[in-house]
Design a protein around this motif. Structure first.
Motif, PDB file in Angstrom:
ATOM      1  N   GLY A 127       0.620  -1.004   0.221  1.00 20.04           N
ATOM      2  CA  GLY A 127      -0.217   0.121  -0.092  1.00 20.04           C
ATOM      3  C   GLY A 127       0.876   1.108  -0.070  1.00 20.04           C
ATOM      4  N   ARG A 128       0.221   2.063   0.446  1.00 22.97           N
ATOM      5  CA  ARG A 128       1.462   3.692   0.375  1.00 22.97           C
ATOM      6  C   ARG A 128       2.318   3.802   0.866  1.00 22.97           C
ATOM      7  NH1 ARG A 128      -2.159   8.042   3.614  1.00 22.97           N
ATOM      8  NH2 ARG A 128      -2.043   7.084   4.986  1.00 22.97           N
ATOM      9  N   GLY A 129       3.357   4.231   0.262  1.00 22.12           N
ATOM     10  CA  GLY A 129       4.492   4.071   1.428  1.00 22.12           C
ATOM     11  C   GLY A 129       5.537   2.630   1.073  1.00 22.12           C
ATOM     12  N   GLY A 130       4.678   1.299   1.607  1.00 18.36           N
ATOM     13  CA  GLY A 130       5.068   0.054   0.859  1.00 18.36           C
ATOM     14  C   GLY A 130       4.635  -0.291   2.675  1.00 18.36           C
ATOM     15  N   ALA A 131       3.425   0.331   3.186  1.00 18.34           N
ATOM     16  CA  ALA A 131       2.509  -0.265   3.612  1.00 18.34           C
ATOM     17  C   ALA A 131       2.035  -1.603   3.657  1.00 18.34           C
ATOM     18  CB  ALA A 131       1.767   0.502   4.396  1.00 18.34           C
ATOM     19  N   SER A 132       1.948  -2.396   4.191  1.00 18.17           N
ATOM     20  CA  SER A 132       1.450  -4.116   4.221  1.00 18.17           C
ATOM     21  C   SER A 132       0.089  -3.994   4.364  1.00 18.17           C
ATOM     22  CB  SER A 132       2.376  -5.139   4.802  1.00 18.17           C
ATOM     23  OG  SER A 132       1.813  -6.343   4.578  1.00 18.17           O
ATOM     24  N   VAL A 133      -0.699  -4.589   3.003  1.00  9.40           N
ATOM     25  CA  VAL A 133      -1.815  -4.450   2.916  1.00  9.40           C
ATOM     26  C   VAL A 133      -2.931  -5.856   2.663  1.00  9.40           C
ATOM     27  CG1 VAL A 133      -2.067  -1.767   2.787  1.00  9.40           C
ATOM     28  CG2 VAL A 133      -2.517  -3.262   1.438  1.00  9.40           C
ATOM     29  N   SER A 134      -3.795  -5.847   3.082  1.00  7.18           N
ATOM     30  CA  SER A 134      -4.374  -6.519   2.446  1.00  7.18           C
ATOM     31  C   SER A 134      -5.086  -7.014   1.574  1.00  7.18           C
ATOM     32  CB  SER A 134      -5.193  -7.509   3.683  1.00  7.18           C
ATOM     33  OG  SER A 134      -6.589  -6.935   4.767  1.00  7.18           O
ATOM     34  N   GLY A 135      -5.733  -7.964   0.799  1.00 11.22           N
ATOM     35  CA  GLY A 135      -6.518  -7.717  -0.166  1.00 11.22           C
ATOM     36  C   GLY A 135      -7.245  -8.663  -1.031  1.00 11.22           C
ATOM     37  N   HIS A 292      -9.081  -3.946  10.119  1.00 10.43           N
ATOM     38  CA  HIS A 292      -8.297  -3.865   8.938  1.00 10.43           C
ATOM     39  C   HIS A 292      -7.204  -2.468   8.689  1.00 10.43           C
ATOM     40  CE1 HIS A 292     -10.177  -8.087   8.125  1.00 10.43           C
ATOM     41  NE2 HIS A 292     -10.836  -7.038   8.184  1.00 10.43           N
ATOM     42  N   SER A 293      -6.089  -2.401   9.368  1.00  8.32           N
ATOM     43  CA  SER A 293      -5.430  -1.223   9.292  1.00  8.32           C
ATOM     44  C   SER A 293      -4.214  -1.696   8.299  1.00  8.32           C
ATOM     45  CB  SER A 293      -4.873  -0.378  10.609  1.00  8.32           C
ATOM     46  OG  SER A 293      -6.388  -0.094  11.519  1.00  8.32           O
ATOM     47  N   PRO A 294      -3.400  -1.415   7.192  1.00 11.85           N
ATOM     48  CA  PRO A 294      -2.459  -1.504   7.355  1.00 11.85           C
ATOM     49  C   PRO A 294      -1.027  -1.961   8.024  1.00 11.85           C
ATOM     50  CG  PRO A 294      -3.390  -0.370   5.879  1.00 11.85           C
ATOM     51  CD  PRO A 294      -4.392  -0.223   6.616  1.00 11.85           C
ATOM     52  N   ALA A 295      -0.465  -2.671   7.586  1.00 12.99           N
ATOM     53  CA  ALA A 295       0.753  -1.731   9.231  1.00 12.99           C
ATOM     54  C   ALA A 295       1.647  -1.297   8.252  1.00 12.99           C
ATOM     55  CB  ALA A 295       1.834  -3.971   8.581  1.00 12.99           C
ATOM     56  N   LEU A 296       2.718  -0.910   8.899  1.00 12.18           N
ATOM     57  CA  LEU A 296       3.415   0.690   8.799  1.00 12.18           C
ATOM     58  C   LEU A 296       4.981  -0.129   8.950  1.00 12.18           C
ATOM     59  CD1 LEU A 296       1.086   2.301   9.517  1.00 12.18           C
ATOM     60  CD2 LEU A 296       2.602   3.659  10.359  1.00 12.18           C
ATOM     61  N   ALA A 297       5.784   0.492   8.707  1.00 12.34           N
ATOM     62  CA  ALA A 297       7.638   0.018   8.504  1.00 12.34           C
ATOM     63  C   ALA A 297       7.446  -0.732   9.758  1.00 12.34           C
ATOM     64  CB  ALA A 297       8.229   0.814   7.722  1.00 12.34           C
ATOM     65  N   GLY A 298       8.247  -1.677  10.094  1.00 14.16           N
ATOM     66  CA  GLY A 298       9.143  -2.301  11.798  1.00 14.16           C
ATOM     67  C   GLY A 298       7.251  -2.488  12.640  1.00 14.16           C
ATOM     68  N   ASP A 299       5.941  -2.303  11.900  1.00 14.44           N
ATOM     69  CA  ASP A 299       5.328  -2.766  13.027  1.00 14.44           C
ATOM     70  C   ASP A 299       4.748  -4.083  13.479  1.00 14.44           C
ATOM     71  OD1 ASP A 299       2.781  -2.458  13.921  1.00 14.44           O
ATOM     72  OD2 ASP A 299       1.864  -0.901  12.341  1.00 14.44           O
ATOM     73  N   SER A 300       4.347  -4.557  14.283  1.00 10.77           N
ATOM     74  CA  SER A 300       4.119  -5.975  14.498  1.00 10.77           C
ATOM     75  C   SER A 300       2.784  -6.301  14.852  1.00 10.77           C
ATOM     76  CB  SER A 300       5.097  -6.493  16.187  1.00 10.77           C
ATOM     77  OG  SER A 300       4.655  -5.073  16.621  1.00 10.77           O
ATOM     78  N   TRP A 301       2.069  -7.587  14.621  1.00 11.76           N
ATOM     79  CA  TRP A 301       0.634  -7.925  14.943  1.00 11.76           C
ATOM     80  C   TRP A 301       1.160  -9.261  14.766  1.00 11.76           C
ATOM     81  CZ3 TRP A 301       3.389  -6.161   9.843  1.00 11.76           C
ATOM     82  CH2 TRP A 301       2.905  -7.338   8.870  1.00 11.76           C
ATOM     83  N   SER A 302      -0.309 -10.540  15.316  1.00 17.88           N
ATOM     84  CA  SER A 302      -0.839 -10.814  15.273  1.00 17.88           C
ATOM     85  C   SER A 302      -1.795 -12.554  14.849  1.00 17.88           C
ATOM     86  CB  SER A 302      -1.119 -11.090  16.904  1.00 17.88           C
ATOM     87  OG  SER A 302      -2.044 -10.527  17.673  1.00 17.88           O
ATOM     88  N   VAL A 303      -2.547 -11.135  14.516  1.00 18.97           N
ATOM     89  CA  VAL A 303      -3.549 -11.173  13.457  1.00 18.97           C
ATOM     90  C   VAL A 303      -3.462 -10.402  12.032  1.00 18.97           C
ATOM     91  CG1 VAL A 303      -5.826 -11.265  13.076  1.00 18.97           C
ATOM     92  CG2 VAL A 303      -5.220 -12.102  15.522  1.00 18.97           C
ATOM     93  N   PRO A 304      -3.018 -10.700  10.875  1.00 19.58           N
ATOM     94  CA  PRO A 304      -3.220  -9.433   9.843  1.00 19.58           C
ATOM     95  C   PRO A 304      -4.300  -8.722   9.941  1.00 19.58           C
ATOM     96  CG  PRO A 304      -2.634 -12.116   9.087  1.00 19.58           C
ATOM     97  CD  PRO A 304      -3.054 -12.409  10.477  1.00 19.58           C
ATOM     98  N   GLY A 305      -4.006  -7.097   9.501  1.00 19.49           N
ATOM     99  CA  GLY A 305      -5.037  -6.602   9.619  1.00 19.49           C
ATOM    100  C   GLY A 305      -5.016  -5.655  10.930  1.00 19.49           C
ATOM    101  N   TYR A 306      -4.399  -6.210  12.090  1.00 17.45           N
ATOM    102  CA  TYR A 306      -4.397  -5.727  13.375  1.00 17.45           C
ATOM    103  C   TYR A 306      -3.304  -5.308  14.328  1.00 17.45           C
ATOM    104  CZ  TYR A 306      -9.057  -6.710  12.567  1.00 17.45           C
ATOM    105  OH  TYR A 306     -10.583  -6.771  12.858  1.00 17.45           O
ATOM    106  N   PRO A 307      -2.255  -4.529  13.665  1.00 15.36           N
ATOM    107  CA  PRO A 307      -0.852  -4.021  13.447  1.00 15.36           C
ATOM    108  C   PRO A 307      -0.883  -3.088  14.043  1.00 15.36           C
ATOM    109  CG  PRO A 307      -1.483  -2.743  11.675  1.00 15.36           C
ATOM    110  CD  PRO A 307      -2.852  -3.522  11.834  1.00 15.36           C
TER     111      PRO A 307
END
Length: 328
Positions: A127-135, A292-307
Motif C-alpha cells: 500500500g501507500r509508502g510500502g505499507a503491508s495491506v490485505s486484499g 483492517h488497518s495497514p501495517a507500517l514499517a517496523g510494525d508488529s501484529w498477531s493477526v493480519p489487519g490488526y497491526p
C-alpha cells in the motif's frame, strides 16, 4: 453518540490493552475466552458460559476499559445451514445472550456467512509508502473446488436466518442485548459454491422486516457497505435514522467486490468525515472501532489487519474526526 471502542484479540491483558487505554479508548470489543479456566483451576467451561465471560469482563475492567461488544460466537454453521444439530447450536447462542445480559455486555456482533467466513486472498500486498495491506481477488479461487457443504442456496440461508431470529430476538430483548448482523465479506454470492445473502442494503431491510424489534440491527462495516453503494453516508443515514446501527467498523477499501484492497482510513475513496457526520446527524448510538488497518514499517501484529502502529494511526484519525465534528 458514537463511542470509540477497539477489539482485544487476546482474552488476557497484553501491551495492546494498555496502549489503547493510554491513547484514550474507553470501550472494548471482546472475543470469546476460549480455553479459559476459573480462578480455582477447574476444567475449562465453554467460553460462552458465565464463568469465563465474567473473568474476561473483570480483566477488561482491571485494564481501565469497559467491555461493551462481543464480536465472536459459539459454532453456528449448523444454524446457518438449517442442518441437524442446529437446536444445540441455538441453545449455546441463547446461553451467550443471557450471560451477556447478566454481565452488561451490550452488543453481539454475528454474521450469516456459512462455511466460508470473511475472506482475503492476500495479506501482504503493498500500500501507500510500502505499507503491508490485505486484499481480495476472486480470481485466486477460479479453478479451485467448491467448499465443503456446497452447494448452499440463498433461499435456504434466508429460511435458517428467519428461524434463528424468531428464537433469538425474544431472548435478546429480555437480556437487554442488541444483535448486530455483519454483512458478508466480501459481498458476493455464491463464494466457493456457498450462497451469501447479507450483501446489499435491501437485504438488511428484509432482515429487519423478519423481526421488527429494535434489538434486531446491524454492524455497519463500512468496507463492505461501500462495495454495495456509491453513497455510503446516505446508507448510514438510512439505517441510522431507523435505529438499526448497533455497531460500526470504520474502514475503507478500493476496488470492487470481486477485487479490492484495504486502505488507510485517510486515503481511500470514501469521504470518512461525511460518514462520521452522517452517524452523528442521524442519532446513531453505538460503539465504533477501526478495522483492517495497514501495517507500517517496523510494525508488529498477531493477526493480519490488526497491526500495532497501523491501528494507533487509525484510532487517532477517528479521534480527530469526532473532535472536529462534535465541536460544530
Amino acid at each position: 453518540m458514537l463511542r470509540l471502542a477497539e477489539i482485544l484479540l487476546e482474552p488476557r491483558p497484553d501491551a495492546t490493552w494498555a496502549q489503547l487505554r493510554q491513547i484514550g479508548v474507553e470501550e472494548a470489543v471482546g472475543v470469546l475466552p476460549r480455553g479459559a479456566t476459573d480462578w480455582r483451576g477447574h476444567a475449562a467451561e465453554p467460553p460462552w458460559a458465565y464463568g469465563p465471560l465474567a473473568l474476561l469482563r473483570r480483566a477488561v475492567e482491571d485494564a481501565g476499559l469497559r467491555l461493551t461488544v462481543l464480536e465472536d460466537n459459539p459454532p453456528m454453521d449448523r444454524l446457518r445451514l438449517g442442518a441437524p444439530g442446529r437446536e444445540e447450536e441455538l441453545e449455546h447462542v441463547l446461553e451467550l445472550l443471557r450471560n451477556m445480559g447478566r454481565l452488561g455486555i451490550e452488543v453481539l456482533c454475528y454474521n450469516w456467512m456459512a462455511i466460508v467466513p470473511w475472506s482475503r486472498t492476500s495479506t501482504a500486498l503493498t500500500g501507500r509508502g510500502g505499507a503491508s495491506v490485505s486484499g481480495f481477488d476472486l480470481a485466486a479461487w477460479a479453478d479451485g473446488p467448491d467448499a465443503p457443504e456446497a452447494p448452499v442456496e440463498e433461499d435456504a440461508l434466508w429460511e435458517s436466518l428467519a428461524w434463528f431470529l424468531e428464537r433469538a430476538v425474544p431472548v435478546a430483548e429480555e437480556a437487554g442485548v442488541r444483535l448486530a448482523l455483519h454483512p458478508d465479506d466480501p459481498p458476493l454470492s455464491p463464494l466457493r459454491g456457498i450462497g451469501r445473502i447479507i450483501r446489499s442494503l435491501d437485504a438488511y431491510d428484509r432482515v429487519f422486516a423478519l423481526q421488527p424489534s429494535p434489538v434486531n440491527g446491524m454492524a455497519l462495516c463500512q468496507g463492505n457497505v461501500c462495495l454495495m453503494t456509491d453513497d455510503l453516508p446516505a446508507a448510514i443515514r438510512r439505517f441510522g435514522s431507523q435505529g438499526r446501527i448497533h455497531f460500526v467498523h470504520f474502514r475503507d477499501v478500493r476496488g470492487t467486490p470481486e477485487r479490492f484492497v484495504e486502505t488507510f482510513v485517510d486515503e481511500g475513496p470514501t469521504d470518512m468525515a461525511a460518514c462520521v457526520r452522517a452517524y452523528l446527524e442521524s442519532g446513531v448510538e453505538a460503539p465504533l472501532r477501526t478495522d483492517h488497518s495497514p501495517a507500517l514499517a517496523g510494525d508488529s501484529w498477531s493477526v493480519p489487519g490488526y497491526p500495532t502502529l497501523g491501528r494507533l494511526h487509525a484510532v487517532g484519525y477517528v479521534q480527530g474526526l469526532l473532535a472536529a465534528l462534535n465541536s460544530k
